[in-house]
Design an enzyme around this catalytic site. Sequence first.
Site, PDB file in Angstrom:
ATOM      1  N   ASP A  47       3.158  -0.037   6.338  1.00 22.22           N
ATOM      2  CA  ASP A  47       4.079   0.889   5.691  1.00 22.22           C
ATOM      3  C   ASP A  47       3.687   2.280   6.142  1.00 22.22           C
ATOM      4  OD1 ASP A  47       1.614   1.179   3.847  1.00 22.22           O
ATOM      5  OD2 ASP A  47       2.941   2.783   3.204  1.00 22.22           O
ATOM      6  N   ASP A  66      -7.894   0.924  -5.450  1.00 22.21           N
ATOM      7  CA  ASP A  66      -9.038   1.098  -4.558  1.00 22.21           C
ATOM      8  C   ASP A  66      -9.476   2.557  -4.551  1.00 22.21           C
ATOM      9  OD1 ASP A  66      -6.635   1.859  -3.326  1.00 22.21           O
ATOM     10  OD2 ASP A  66      -7.499   1.681  -1.329  1.00 22.21           O
ATOM     11  N   ASP A 103       2.282  -0.086  -3.988  1.00 23.13           N
ATOM     12  CA  ASP A 103       0.926   0.399  -3.791  1.00 23.13           C
ATOM     13  C   ASP A 103       0.383   0.763  -5.172  1.00 23.13           C
ATOM     14  OD1 ASP A 103      -1.410   1.351  -2.850  1.00 23.13           O
ATOM     15  OD2 ASP A 103      -0.577   3.118  -1.865  1.00 23.13           O
ATOM     16  N   GLN A 160     -12.033  -1.697   2.307  1.00 26.38           N
ATOM     17  CA  GLN A 160     -12.396  -0.313   2.638  1.00 26.38           C
ATOM     18  C   GLN A 160     -13.600  -0.345   3.576  1.00 26.38           C
ATOM     19  OE1 GLN A 160     -10.931   2.529   2.156  1.00 26.38           O
ATOM     20  NE2 GLN A 160      -9.324   2.030   0.683  1.00 26.38           N
ATOM     21  N   GLY A 198      -1.586   3.162  -5.985  1.00 31.00           N
ATOM     22  CA  GLY A 198      -1.730   4.593  -6.232  1.00 31.00           C
ATOM     23  C   GLY A 198      -3.058   5.145  -5.757  1.00 31.00           C
ATOM     24  N   CYS A 212      20.421   1.944  21.582  1.00 30.96           N
ATOM     25  CA  CYS A 212      20.115   1.650  20.165  1.00 30.96           C
ATOM     26  C   CYS A 212      21.390   1.150  19.485  1.00 30.96           C
ATOM     27  CB  CYS A 212      19.618   2.918  19.474  1.00 30.96           C
ATOM     28  SG  CYS A 212      19.307   2.708  17.710  1.00 30.96           S
ATOM     29  N   CYS A 249      23.631   5.824  16.086  1.00 35.96           N
ATOM     30  CA  CYS A 249      23.876   5.838  17.531  1.00 35.96           C
ATOM     31  C   CYS A 249      25.264   5.288  17.872  1.00 35.96           C
ATOM     32  CB  CYS A 249      22.779   5.078  18.267  1.00 35.96           C
ATOM     33  SG  CYS A 249      21.199   5.965  18.204  1.00 35.96           S
ATOM     34  N   CYS A 303      21.931   1.118  16.125  1.00 37.09           N
ATOM     35  CA  CYS A 303      22.019   1.553  14.717  1.00 37.09           C
ATOM     36  C   CYS A 303      23.361   2.240  14.460  1.00 37.09           C
ATOM     37  CB  CYS A 303      20.844   2.476  14.361  1.00 37.09           C
ATOM     38  SG  CYS A 303      21.056   4.210  14.804  1.00 37.09           S
ATOM     39  N   HIS A 312      18.416   6.025  11.908  1.00 33.16           N
ATOM     40  CA  HIS A 312      17.990   5.749  13.287  1.00 33.16           C
ATOM     41  C   HIS A 312      16.485   5.470  13.354  1.00 33.16           C
ATOM     42  CE1 HIS A 312      17.341   5.898  17.571  1.00 33.16           C
ATOM     43  NE2 HIS A 312      16.318   6.681  17.281  1.00 33.16           N
TER      44      HIS A 312
HETATM   45 ZN   LIG Z   1      19.944   4.708  16.772  1.00 36.09          ZN
END
Ligand SMILES: [Zn+2]
Length: 369
Positions: free
Chosen positions: A263, A144, A92, A186, A94, A301, A306, A303, A332
């Site tokens: 993001d 921007d 980005d 914008q 900034g 899940c 988990c 991950c 997670h």
């Molecule tokens: Zn998870």
Amino acid sequence: MPAVTWTSRANDGAARAGLLVTPHGVVRTPAFMPVGTRAAVKAVDSEDLSELGADIILANTYHLMLRPGADLISQLGGLHGFMNWNRPILTDSGGFQIFSLDPEIDESGATFKSVYDGSLVHLSPEEAVKTQERLGPDIAMVLDVCVGLPAPRETVESEMRRTLRWAERCVAAHEREDQALFGIVQGGIDDELRAESAQKTAELGFAGFGIGGLSVGEKLTDRNRALTAAVAELPENKPRYVMGLGDAEGLLDAIQRGADMFDCVLPTRVARHGRALSRFGDFNLNRVEFEDDESPIDPRCDCHTCAFHSRAYLRHLIRMKELSAHRLLTIHNLHYTLDLIARAGEAIEAGKLNSFIARAKEERANGSP
Ligand SMILES: [Zn+2]
């Protein structure tokens, strides 16, 4: 050949699934970019991000130009070498961070106080581009002017036009051929201004387009309308990146309206407050009912967190302020967000996005952990 190209794999209504080809690899879109503001996604490292299957991450020009400085990062192999992440990176410019620092804006650029030592820093559109050329991401963003909402129409309009003038200066300053430069649309929540901004930014021929200045206090319906107005004026064959958007419902709404990239600090930030994102709604693990709960955050899940740890253990880590709580919840929450986006992409390819979104929203609204 531009440094970055996007091709469509499938369409479903306004939504698209595609492939973004960059110098450091291919990104499947829709894509969520974990935020590594200071060349670090808080609490995890590049290896964790690879494990999570992140195709691309984001870093922030404003922070990195101040600490440790773009020249040092350039000397150490650019951002890719510095943080040992060999896949795509977007920085980005900034604009958004500077806007939160109450800057002085004039035609030359933005002047603001460094968060690190209080000194006055000036950033022009050209310097924002040159700094990103030294940082070396695959995708750089124009500088921007972001306006907080609500704001008077005259302010939104004049800053939208300033963003267009700065965009032209960024294009003129950008030289690095192995790096793409994206423009930023914008125009607040005004349909006409959004459409005009999108049209004129598109005329400048960028490789892709950020849609900025949303998720800054506007109503959901206004955000979705502004997004629709902007997308309608952007070229079909280039990626559209909604900046700063990362809650599940917001992501699904934006994908449905033709956005490709996102993001947000939300998944990682709330993780550090003990909050878990989940298909059955987001919840705080600190709640007393989890004291002896041996199940994982989400039994479905897949991950790392988990697979290995119970809610009871995670709750204990959070309450004792153990640092591993940050890492485990971050893993997670990023997995949840990346997986949601990947499944939305599969739903687009199957032509079933609307029913996928309706089901996901229904389960989140009415489910419980
Ligand atoms: Zn998870």
